[in-house]
Design an enzyme around this catalytic site. Sequence first.
Site, short mmCIF file in Angstrom:
data_model
loop_
_atom_site.label_atom_id
_atom_site.label_comp_id
_atom_site.label_asym_id
_atom_site.label_seq_id
_atom_site.Cartn_x
_atom_site.Cartn_y
_atom_site.Cartn_z
CG HIS A 1 -5.20 -1.50 -0.98
ND1 HIS A 1 -5.45 -0.41 -0.17
CD2 HIS A 1 -6.20 -2.39 -0.71
CE1 HIS A 1 -6.54 -0.64 0.55
NE2 HIS A 1 -7.01 -1.82 0.24
CG HIS B 1 -1.62 -1.13 1.63
ND1 HIS B 1 -2.99 -1.20 1.50
CD2 HIS B 1 -1.24 -2.34 2.13
CE1 HIS B 1 -3.41 -2.38 1.91
NE2 HIS B 1 -2.37 -3.10 2.30
CE1 TYR B 2 -2.28 6.00 -2.19
CE2 TYR B 2 -0.92 5.74 -4.15
CZ TYR B 2 -2.11 6.12 -3.56
OH TYR B 2 -3.13 6.62 -4.32
CB THR B 3 0.61 6.40 4.01
OG1 THR B 3 1.41 7.39 3.33
CG2 THR B 3 1.52 5.39 4.70
CG ASP C 1 -3.20 1.83 -2.03
OD1 ASP C 1 -4.35 1.71 -2.44
OD2 ASP C 1 -2.81 1.39 -0.92
CD GLU D 1 -0.85 1.47 4.64
OE1 GLU D 1 -0.40 2.33 3.87
OE2 GLU D 1 -2.04 1.11 4.67
#
Length: 262
Positions: free
Chosen positions: A147, A40-42, A157, A105
């Site tokens: 994700h 994921h990215y935040t 993401d 993350e």
Amino acid sequence: MSEQPKPDSPVAAKVFPSPNHGERLGADGMPRRPDMLVLHYTGMPDAGEALQRLCNPAAEVSAHYFVFENGHVLQLVPEGRRAWHAGKASWAGERDINSASIGIEIANPGHDGGLPPYPAAQIAAVIALSRDIVSRWSIPADRVLGHSDVAPERKLDPGELFPWEELNRAGIGHFVRPAPVRGGRFLSPGESGQPVEALQAMLAMYGYDIALTGRYDEATTAVVAAFQRHFRPERIDGIADASTITTLRDLIAGRPAATVIV
């Protein structure tokens, strides 16, 4: 003083515990082990604020690991526990992705923040952490996902700038060289018929959650765009051109042999 817990991965500097986790359970209600890795990215401007949110009980979100821009890694949830990172998601018939996966993350503002490139130090840390996780848990290459792969109608993401090919060269994840983007026949939103159903069947065969309706609807467009974002990022438009279809075919043909999870 109680002894500080040690991270499950030596790549993590320390444990920064989040209370947001539960028990991993399979469809039969029995405890299960993870066999997926989801990245994921935040999607938040500030890494520190993102970390605090992942550890806030009111937010009801978490991940197993957090990777800062400078490559510093923290563990938030024990790998043996179910972190709350994927939400409503599916892959290859698996509906409880949180129970099936380990989530990482990666601090990045995401599309809303202009999707800046991932720093080299951060990607090096993601590679080292992912390599350790997939090795210890025997996670198959084609179950290292973004994700957006497991929730294509909701999420973007880790985005089209995430270097999946670089991870693959390091032995992580499944990837083939994308077919060149050229002209020719393509399938697009609004079409229907057997060719659309065949496209949906190929996407479902690879693992995407898509119904075989024969209609190129919004859901199909979202899945095609998610596929492009991961495997053919040169053009992300949700249109199944020859490059997209050929790349999908090559991925299916070159899929690694199934790994037995014990």
